[in-house]
Write a protein that holds these residues in place. Structure first.
Motif, PDB file in Angstrom:
ATOM      1  N   VAL A  70      71.491  56.136 -35.203  1.00 39.08           N
ATOM      2  CA  VAL A  70      70.534  54.708 -35.556  1.00 39.08           C
ATOM      3  C   VAL A  70      71.075  54.108 -37.033  1.00 39.08           C
ATOM      4  O   VAL A  70      71.281  52.555 -37.054  1.00 39.08           O
ATOM      5  CB  VAL A  70      69.091  55.198 -35.986  1.00 39.08           C
ATOM      6  CG1 VAL A  70      68.161  54.571 -37.048  1.00 39.08           C
ATOM      7  CG2 VAL A  70      68.314  56.092 -35.080  1.00 39.08           C
ATOM      8  N   SER A  71      72.171  55.275 -37.326  1.00 35.98           N
ATOM      9  CA  SER A  71      73.045  54.661 -38.910  1.00 35.98           C
ATOM     10  C   SER A  71      74.020  53.615 -38.375  1.00 35.98           C
ATOM     11  O   SER A  71      73.958  52.194 -38.666  1.00 35.98           O
ATOM     12  CB  SER A  71      73.097  55.616 -39.955  1.00 35.98           C
ATOM     13  OG  SER A  71      72.790  56.608 -40.304  1.00 35.98           O
ATOM     14  N   ALA A  72      74.440  54.102 -36.961  1.00 38.34           N
ATOM     15  CA  ALA A  72      75.524  52.837 -36.483  1.00 38.34           C
ATOM     16  C   ALA A  72      74.946  51.601 -36.306  1.00 38.34           C
ATOM     17  O   ALA A  72      75.981  50.901 -36.528  1.00 38.34           O
ATOM     18  CB  ALA A  72      75.818  53.965 -35.248  1.00 38.34           C
ATOM     19  N   ASN A  77      70.624  45.988 -35.315  1.00 37.36           N
ATOM     20  CA  ASN A  77      69.043  46.515 -35.158  1.00 37.36           C
ATOM     21  C   ASN A  77      68.548  45.354 -36.261  1.00 37.36           C
ATOM     22  O   ASN A  77      67.609  45.817 -36.967  1.00 37.36           O
ATOM     23  CB  ASN A  77      69.022  48.003 -35.622  1.00 37.36           C
ATOM     24  CG  ASN A  77      66.656  47.926 -34.788  1.00 37.36           C
ATOM     25  OD1 ASN A  77      66.563  47.108 -34.359  1.00 37.36           O
ATOM     26  ND2 ASN A  77      66.685  49.868 -35.184  1.00 37.36           N
ATOM     27  N   THR A  78      68.309  44.180 -35.631  1.00 33.10           N
ATOM     28  CA  THR A  78      67.327  42.747 -36.959  1.00 33.10           C
ATOM     29  C   THR A  78      65.859  43.674 -36.779  1.00 33.10           C
ATOM     30  O   THR A  78      65.201  42.593 -37.692  1.00 33.10           O
ATOM     31  CB  THR A  78      67.681  41.524 -36.437  1.00 33.10           C
ATOM     32  OG1 THR A  78      67.364  41.200 -34.876  1.00 33.10           O
ATOM     33  CG2 THR A  78      68.927  41.048 -36.279  1.00 33.10           C
ATOM     34  N   ALA A  79      65.071  44.411 -35.657  1.00 31.93           N
ATOM     35  CA  ALA A  79      63.851  44.305 -36.543  1.00 31.93           C
ATOM     36  C   ALA A  79      63.474  45.368 -36.953  1.00 31.93           C
ATOM     37  O   ALA A  79      61.934  45.798 -37.650  1.00 31.93           O
ATOM     38  CB  ALA A  79      63.220  45.308 -34.895  1.00 31.93           C
ATOM     39  N   LEU A  80      64.749  46.056 -37.371  1.00 29.40           N
ATOM     40  CA  LEU A  80      64.549  47.247 -38.261  1.00 29.40           C
ATOM     41  C   LEU A  80      65.229  47.106 -39.765  1.00 29.40           C
ATOM     42  O   LEU A  80      65.832  46.803 -40.162  1.00 29.40           O
ATOM     43  CB  LEU A  80      64.848  48.941 -38.095  1.00 29.40           C
ATOM     44  CG  LEU A  80      64.943  49.895 -38.482  1.00 29.40           C
ATOM     45  CD1 LEU A  80      63.978  50.365 -38.891  1.00 29.40           C
ATOM     46  CD2 LEU A  80      66.042  51.210 -38.044  1.00 29.40           C
ATOM     47  N   GLN A  81      63.834  47.281 -40.946  1.00 34.63           N
ATOM     48  CA  GLN A  81      64.201  47.059 -41.761  1.00 34.63           C
ATOM     49  C   GLN A  81      63.879  48.319 -43.141  1.00 34.63           C
ATOM     50  O   GLN A  81      63.319  48.828 -43.141  1.00 34.63           O
ATOM     51  CB  GLN A  81      63.237  45.861 -43.054  1.00 34.63           C
ATOM     52  CG  GLN A  81      63.698  44.836 -42.352  1.00 34.63           C
ATOM     53  CD  GLN A  81      62.672  43.589 -43.050  1.00 34.63           C
ATOM     54  OE1 GLN A  81      61.697  43.843 -42.795  1.00 34.63           O
ATOM     55  NE2 GLN A  81      62.932  42.285 -42.538  1.00 34.63           N
ATOM     56  N   PRO A 341      73.218  55.272 -44.500  1.00 29.79           N
ATOM     57  CA  PRO A 341      72.531  54.560 -45.463  1.00 29.79           C
ATOM     58  C   PRO A 341      70.404  55.546 -45.122  1.00 29.79           C
ATOM     59  O   PRO A 341      69.729  54.591 -45.829  1.00 29.79           O
ATOM     60  CB  PRO A 341      72.214  53.452 -44.181  1.00 29.79           C
ATOM     61  CG  PRO A 341      72.935  53.928 -43.280  1.00 29.79           C
ATOM     62  CD  PRO A 341      74.168  54.711 -44.061  1.00 29.79           C
ATOM     63  N   LEU A 342      70.475  56.002 -43.989  1.00 33.28           N
ATOM     64  CA  LEU A 342      69.708  57.195 -44.269  1.00 33.28           C
ATOM     65  C   LEU A 342      68.863  58.322 -45.236  1.00 33.28           C
ATOM     66  O   LEU A 342      68.598  59.192 -44.878  1.00 33.28           O
ATOM     67  CB  LEU A 342      69.592  56.878 -42.635  1.00 33.28           C
ATOM     68  CG  LEU A 342      69.672  55.961 -42.011  1.00 33.28           C
ATOM     69  CD1 LEU A 342      69.132  56.846 -40.262  1.00 33.28           C
ATOM     70  CD2 LEU A 342      68.279  54.959 -41.668  1.00 33.28           C
ATOM     71  N   TYR A 411      61.989  55.941 -31.462  1.00 30.37           N
ATOM     72  CA  TYR A 411      60.765  54.391 -31.362  1.00 30.37           C
ATOM     73  C   TYR A 411      61.242  53.811 -31.924  1.00 30.37           C
ATOM     74  O   TYR A 411      61.451  51.937 -31.854  1.00 30.37           O
ATOM     75  CB  TYR A 411      59.991  55.416 -32.139  1.00 30.37           C
ATOM     76  CG  TYR A 411      58.839  54.578 -32.203  1.00 30.37           C
ATOM     77  CD1 TYR A 411      58.025  54.356 -30.718  1.00 30.37           C
ATOM     78  CD2 TYR A 411      57.539  53.451 -32.820  1.00 30.37           C
ATOM     79  CE1 TYR A 411      56.765  53.854 -30.935  1.00 30.37           C
ATOM     80  CE2 TYR A 411      57.572  52.339 -33.124  1.00 30.37           C
ATOM     81  CZ  TYR A 411      56.502  52.867 -32.220  1.00 30.37           C
ATOM     82  OH  TYR A 411      55.050  51.758 -32.235  1.00 30.37           O
ATOM     83  N   VAL A 412      62.401  53.953 -33.666  1.00 33.35           N
ATOM     84  CA  VAL A 412      63.028  52.347 -34.038  1.00 33.35           C
ATOM     85  C   VAL A 412      64.283  52.121 -33.661  1.00 33.35           C
ATOM     86  O   VAL A 412      64.815  50.439 -34.134  1.00 33.35           O
ATOM     87  CB  VAL A 412      63.430  52.417 -35.864  1.00 33.35           C
ATOM     88  CG1 VAL A 412      61.681  53.426 -36.288  1.00 33.35           C
ATOM     89  CG2 VAL A 412      64.242  53.588 -36.253  1.00 33.35           C
TER      90      VAL A 412
END
Length: 542
Positions: A70-72, A77-81, A341-342, A411-412
């Motif tokens: 997910v971090s990479a 991933n423009t849908a995730l903020q 970043p997570l 999911y994200v």
């Protein structure tokens, strides 16, 4: 004192011997020598190690891989903020855009729907019975035999009366011995019950699974769970209040499970609107069809960390649709782990020591559930309330937090996974709409006073809907096989997005004619309708 006792019973702190609802599930778990003998085989069947250190290492590896992926991909991933709300890290997802439908799919759906032959619901049931022989699953309550003359005809009439909510008098015929009112009443009392409905439904599910078109929709490895609400206007202790669904009256929930082949594999009657997560695992473990769903989709009401934990222990994947994603917590196993970043989002740490200390009991609980030694509903009631089975409930919830985090990360990150959940849930909702159309009598209200009567009537509804789905699938498949060579080639993606949840060509009202041409009874299909002939566009009503 009585008030405190009542509260303790509801919190699962006090148990009643020999009670199904208020009994202590610990009394039914594997224990002592029985558990010592079964431990290794249970661990192998669940693909688990008896060493908690091995399992914790596996979970750590899975979490690290998921967070890293997910971090990479955060930049792409423009849908995730990632946000900061009141100083706390949060996460949001842009809603999925509606899936585009090609003109070829729209045209295919319209042409196939126009080709389905008109049919009476009564004749449809008889045709499906001739194809599957499901009526032979209905045996007499006393001797277990099916020797009554013309029993399939009587069974189909009783099922239709129950499913359409119209009563036996509507389908009775004084001039047909198998359809007289006394005969139908006798068949209903002696042949229609939970075990026979379950066995008959399994035959319909098997018939659906064998059709190539149903296999194009899925292999039966995925199912969704959702509830239908029914108002119960009669006085009964088995209905509950909920102003959102029943206004000023009382009602029940029919919690049912739909496979990705559109067939209903199980159903549970719930008084009122108790939390769905109490029953979601029971449906998977108690269903008796040939399908073996390993992944279950559900709405937010079916979600809890205990559900995630038990699903993981039993080898199932739980994929709910969450309505409150920004409020969810992400967890890690070790405080010192670095997820870039997570890091702020995943600051909550799992109590790995609790999982390690209770690992043997967790395997024992999973084995007891798998072997049917304890009822899933009783375990869920205890684990999700104040009762914790001596810390076991908290340990299962800790494992569930790991599994929930893995689910959230998928999911994200994976739009296809998110969309697959929505597609399957939409299939369940479409099946509910079809069931509402069938259950049209008495304003769609359920008027049974006793739980057994509710289960029998809603079980008959599920069976008739499965028969309708199977009939539609057979004829859609036939129409696809006769697809004109002059038309555009069939696209596999278009075929995979077809649905058998159609009923415009089925007459459910008026006179119920239980006759079937000999050729259809022998297994032949009806001729498909010619869309160019306007007289064939309407279902005849006598």
């Amino acid at each position: 004192m009585l008030d405190r006792l009542h509260q303790a019973l509801r919190r699962r702190e006090v148990f009643v011997p020999r009670s199904e609802r208020f009994g202590d599930p610990r009394a039914e778990l594997l224990r002592g020598e029985a558990w010592a003998e079964a431990r290794d085989s249970v661990a192998r069947a669940l693909d688990r190690s008896i060493d908690p250190a091995v399992e914790l290492a596996r979970l750590q590896q899975q979490l690290h891989a998921a967070y890293t992926e997910v971090s990479a991909n955060l930049a792409r991933n423009t849908a995730l903020q990632l946000l900061q709300i009141d100083g706390q890290p949060s996460i949001t997802l842009t809603p999925l855009a509606a899936q585009q439908e090609l003109a070829s799919l729209t045209r295919l759906r319209e042409q196939l729907a126009e080709k389905l032959p008109p049919v009476e619901l009564a004749a449809l049931l008889l045709e499906v019975e001739a194809f599957t022989g499901f009526a032979s699953a209905f045996t007499h309550v006393a001797d277990g035999q099916t020797a009554a003359t013309d029993l399939p005809l009587s069974i189909c009439a009783v099922l239709l009366a129950q499913a359409c909510n119209i009563g036996l008098k509507t389908v009775a015929r004084a001039d047909v011995p198998a359809l007289t009112l006394p005969r139908l009443s006798w068949v209903q009392q002696n042949y229609l019950r939970a075990e026979t409905l379950t066995a008959a439904n399994a035959r319909l599910v098997d018939g659906q699974a064998q059709l190539p078109l149903a296999q194009a929709w899925g292999g039966g490895e995925v199912a969704s769970a959702d509830g239908m609400r029914f108002v119960v206007p009669v006085r009964t202790i088995y209905a509950g209040w909920n102003s959102k669904y029943f206004a000023s009256q009382r009602g029940v929930t029919y919690y049912n499970f739909t496979s990705n082949q559109f067939s209903g594999i199980h159903g549970i009657v719930i008084p009122g609107t108790l939390r769905d997560s109490l029953f979601i695992l029971a449906g998977l473990l108690e269903q008796q069809t040939s399908l073996d769903p390993r992944e279950i989709m559900a709405d937010t009401h079916g979600f809890s960390e205990v559900v995630f934990g038990l699903f993981s222990l039993l080898g199932f994947r739980f994929s709910p649709r969450l309505a409150d994603l920004p409020d969810q917590r992400f967890w890690r196993l070790h405080k010192e782990d670095d997820y870039g970043p997570l890091n702020e989002l995943s600051r909550h740490v799992i109590n790995a020591r609790l999982i390690s200390e209770h690992w043997d009991d967790m395997l024992r609980l999973a084995g007891s559930l798998k072997l049917g030694k304890v009822k899933a509903t009783a375990v869920m009631r205890t684990l999700q309330r104040a009762g914790s089975l001596s810390g076991l409930g908290r340990a299962v919830a800790e494992l569930g937090r790991v599994e929930k985090t893995l689910y959230l990360l998928a999911y994200v990150h994976d739009e296809a996974y998110w969309r697959r959940i929505l597609v399957q849930l939409n299939r369940g909702e479409g099946r509910h709409a079809l069931a509402r159309a069938v259950f049209h009598g008495k304003k769609g209200e359920l008027r049974q006073r006793y739980r057994e009567g509710m289960e029998d009537q809603l079980g008959a509804l599920g069976l008739v809907v499965n028969a309708l789905v199977l009939w539609n699938t057979r004829y859609l498949q036939q129409a696809l096989q006769e697809w004109p060579a002059t038309e555009a080639a069939l696209l596999p993606d278009d075929v995979a997005r077809l649905s058998p949840l159609l009923h415009e060509h089925v007459n459910m009202l008026g006179r119920y004619d239980f006759t079937l041409p000999e050729s259809i009874a022998a297994g032949q299909l009806r001729p498909l309708r010619n869309p160019e002939n306007w007289q064939e566009r309407f279902v005849p009503v006598e």
